[in-house]
Scaffold this active site. Structure first.
Site, PDB file in Angstrom:
ATOM      1  N   HIS A   1      42.181  47.040  41.584  1.00 23.33           N
ATOM      2  CA  HIS A   1      42.992  46.942  40.368  1.00 23.33           C
ATOM      3  C   HIS A   1      43.175  48.288  39.687  1.00 23.33           C
ATOM      4  CE1 HIS A   1      45.108  44.979  37.209  1.00 23.33           C
ATOM      5  NE2 HIS A   1      44.194  45.206  36.290  1.00 23.33           N
TER       6      HIS A   1
ATOM      7  N   ASP B   1      44.198  44.823  45.334  1.00 23.84           N
ATOM      8  CA  ASP B   1      43.962  44.305  43.980  1.00 23.84           C
ATOM      9  C   ASP B   1      43.559  42.832  44.019  1.00 23.84           C
ATOM     10  OD1 ASP B   1      43.988  43.637  41.279  1.00 23.84           O
ATOM     11  OD2 ASP B   1      45.735  44.874  40.849  1.00 23.84           O
TER      12      ASP B   1
ATOM     13  N   SER C   1      47.962  46.942  33.998  1.00 21.27           N
ATOM     14  CA  SER C   1      47.444  45.581  33.949  1.00 21.27           C
ATOM     15  C   SER C   1      48.226  44.785  32.900  1.00 21.27           C
ATOM     16  CB  SER C   1      45.940  45.597  33.671  1.00 21.27           C
ATOM     17  OG  SER C   1      45.376  44.338  33.901  1.00 21.27           O
TER      18      SER C   1
END
Length: 724
Positions: free
Chosen positions: A700, A668, A593
């Protein structure tokens, strides 16, 4: 690089029979090797006693001061199931495979819990004295976002994007919107930023319901390809990218008696953020924080609940970076005209006592302690406890503050992470504690005489089983030359300082996250430990911009995400390079991320540092990220074109060197796949080779057994390129 501190924390005893982690244990080992603990402890109101579940989750047990805190059984799951069967008038067999983990004491004689039948979700109350269960409310199993009224006689919930209310005898449709993009009562308003965790609030008199109405019809739809069907289909989500049209949110009040709706007059512009929604104890007023889209100007407004009219703005808060409301107002239990407000405007998130006219009565801040979470008010309402962050972000301690004077007392003291709470009379503190060398310890302390009873002292769960790598705490100085940073090094179990080792740097670096804490294993994850066991030096550091260090520690990143963060991480790399056992030609980096953004940024901004990198779900260009988070830190692309250009990685693909593996979840909805796809295309155009792996059904994060597959792929990638 000036090294301030290296403290030896943990080391492995290499006794016979110890082994390394398996790749499966990188995901499931945290449960398997969890230190011994007490499960779901909870003080009983107005009692010097607390309850817990036994290790098998079959029994509710009590510990009290009168029995020197020895555990005694109260109720079994089988007995509760029998009472439940009688209450539901269910001739079929009601089974509870374990005692309800959501039990919550209502008073000293009863507790709440929930149960799912084949068709209904029940909200229940168990009476300890007569051993009976009472149904208080119910919803269909398909319902979401359920919220009970204070008297628990009504429940509101969502069916799709509409609100329903059940009062035990009938169900009322509060909203009946059928337009795609009109969403009522959802906690996923403003994408759950700004402390939002619910979308509906009952009034204190249980008659009115305050709720969000989100209009996102004007927000761009973003396609997520679904691969399960013979012909792939498209699932559209509303995804407002930075600088683009955002959702418009209003707040409405529904009167369950009159069936009327009124709208709070929150005014223009329509693209603003509404949060900290709080009823006052009288039910006459509603308090709402209005934050502008630029997120640098907050107004705390007071509205008339009967007609939605603005009464007044109590106060305003402005910043040259951002204002970030995260905590709802907390009214004092014995003063309906006073409430607690949390803000970091003076440097650290702390408590401020206001009256309902907007007058600041006093600051309740203590030193540079950061308030992380509020505890309970004392029985007389004159004090409140809270968990505070101390020791440069490493520790959590329990504090109690007197509301009339601001006098603050620290109730826990040993350096480490404390999860602690006080009994109703304030005479006892139940404290669960861990540190870098203490797996888990639970005790009860008498606040009057300071006597402590140790209830549980967990042993090292790895002893005799796992070769636990050595972990050292590291304190460094940031790139500004003055800010201490916390880090850790994990060594291979059979470490030999005369040898040279490859390195894996694991990082995140973004806001609201902290990887290094003074708790068991110093916050290290099992994949970190696994990689150390495979012969890597594993290094992690929390740079400026990460969590738990106060306002100024975070605001340095404003309008230029990644710049200060990379500068700090480079100081960590400089530190590693001073170590003779570090092979400077075999450095690797891994992050997910924001950590994926940092990883990829390093590979194009500083391509000479790392030979190999793995970036998971990486942000590549902040113009592809959503409005609420992205604009807080970067402002709009129209306002900060240079910042967006300098932080974008698309035009820097030609600078890529070394080996880069990008991993992304095809579903995602947070960092949409467009980020990595655009970067892959840029690499192709620049003639740069890059490896890419997609998890088709994941969002995600890659979860479950597929996460084992992911960690195995990452480990193999590092082995392929960093091991000789």
């Amino acid at each position: 690089m000036k090294k301030l501190l290296i403290l030896f924390l943990l080391g492995s005893s290499l006794s016979y029979g110890q082994r390394n982690f398996t790749i499966q244990e990188t995901v499931f080992g945290a449960r398997q090797f969890a230190p011994q603990n007490l499960t779901l402890t909870q003080w009983i109101p107005k009692e010097r006693a607390f309850t817990q579940l036994d290790a098998s989750y079959q029994k509710l047990q009590i510990r009290d001061a009168a029995s020197n805190w020895e555990a005694k059984d109260i109720l079994t799951s089988k007995e509760l199931a029998e009472a439940l069967r009688t209450s539901l008038n269910d001739t079929s067999e009601v089974k509870l495979s374990y005692f309800p983990t959501d039990y919550q004491w209502a008073d000293k004689n009863s507790f709440y819990f929930t149960y799912n039948s084949a068709t209904q979700h029940y909200f229940l109350r168990y009476d300890v004295s007569n051993r009976s269960v009472k149904i208080q409310a119910k919803t269909p199993l398909s319902a979401t976002n359920a919220e009970l009224s204070a008297d628990r006689r009504k429940v509101t919930y969502l069916v799709g994007n509409n609100i329903m209310i059940n009062d035990g005898s009938s169900t009322i449709a509060v909203t009946q919107d059928s337009v795609d993009g009109i969403v009522n009562g959802s906690d996923y308003t403003h994408r759950q930023e700004f402390g939002i965790n619910k979308g509906m609030w009952w009034s204190p008199d249980n008659e009115k319901l305050l709720y969000y109405r989100k209009d996102e019809t004007m927000v761009s739809k973003y396609p997520l390809i679904q691969w399960a069907d013979r012909v792939a289909s498209v699932k559209d989500i509303r995804y407002p990218m930075a600088g683009m049209k955002s959702e418009e949110v209003t707040l409405l009040v529904y009167d369950s008696k009159t069936k009327n709706h009124i709208t709070l007059q929150t005014g223009e512009p329509k693209e603003q953020y509404l949060t900290l929604c709080t009823w006052d104890p009288s039910g006459k007023y509603i308090y709402v924080a209005l934050l502008n889209r630029e997120q640098n100007h907050l107004k705390l407004n007071k509205y008339q609940a009967s007609n939605g009219e603005l009464v007044k703005t109590l106060f305003e808060e402005q910043s040259n970076s951002w204002v970030e409301p995260l905590h709802a107002l907390q009214f004092l239990p014995n003063k309906n005209d006073q409430f607690l407000y949390q803000t970091d405007k003076d440097g650290f998130n702390q408590l401020y006592l206001y009256d309902t006219e907007g007058k600041l009565i006093r600051s309740l801040g203590h030193a540079d302690v950061i308030v992380e979470s509020l505890g309970d008010f004392s029985a007389d309402g004159k004090k409140i406890s809270y968990t505070g962050i101390t020791n440069s972000g490493l520790d959590r301690q329990l504090f109690q503050v007197e509301l009339n004077s601001g006098k603050t007392v620290q109730l826990t003291h040993e350096s480490g992470m404390h999860q602690a709470s006080t009994s109703a009379d304030g005479n006892y503190v139940l404290d669960q504690y861990s540190s870098q060398t203490v797996p888990n310890r639970i005790n009860v302390s008498n606040t009057k005489n300071n006597q402590t009873t140790v209830i549980l002292e967990a042993s090292n769960p790895f002893d005799g089983k796992i070769k636990l790598p050595k972990i050292e705490a590291v304190s460094l100085i940031s790139a500004d030359g003055q800010t201490p940073l916390n880090g850790r090094i994990i060594y291979p179990p059979d470490f030999d300082a005369t040898k040279k080792y490859p390195v894996m740097v694991y990082l995140y670096g973004g806001s609201h996250a902290q990887l290094v804490q003074n708790k068991w294993l110093y916050g290290a994850g099992y994949f970190d430990l696994y990689m150390a066991q495979q012969g890597y030096i594993v290094f992690t550091m929390d740079n400026r911009g990460s969590d738990a260090r106060g306002r100024d520690f975070t605001r340095v990143t404003h309008r230029q995400l990644g710049k200060a963060e990379m500068a700090d991480q480079l100081k960590g790399i400089d530190f590693l390079k001073t170590k003779s056992f570090v092979d400077q030609t075999r450095l690797g980096i891994f992050g997910w991320s924001f950590g994926g953004f940092m990883t990829t940024s390093f590979m194009v901004h500083h391509p000479e540092v790392f030979r190999t990198a793995v970036a998971g779900g990486p942000v590549i260009d902040w113009k592809f990220y959503e409005v609420m988070y992205g604009e807080r830190y970067m402002d709009m692309p129209q306002e900060n074109p240079e910042g967006y250009k300098s932080t974008s990685l698309l035009d820097k693909a030609s600078q890529l060197k070394g080996n880069l593996l990008i991993i992304h979840g095809a579903q995602d909805p947070v960092v949409v796949q467009q980020h990595s796809m655009e970067f892959i295309e840029a690499c192709i155009k620049a003639g740069k080779q890059v490896d890419y792996f997609l998890y088709p059904t994941h969002e995600h994060n890659v979860m479950g057994k597929d996460r084992v597959h992911m960690y195995e792929k990452i480990a193999q990638y590092f082995d392929l390129h960093l091991k000789r």
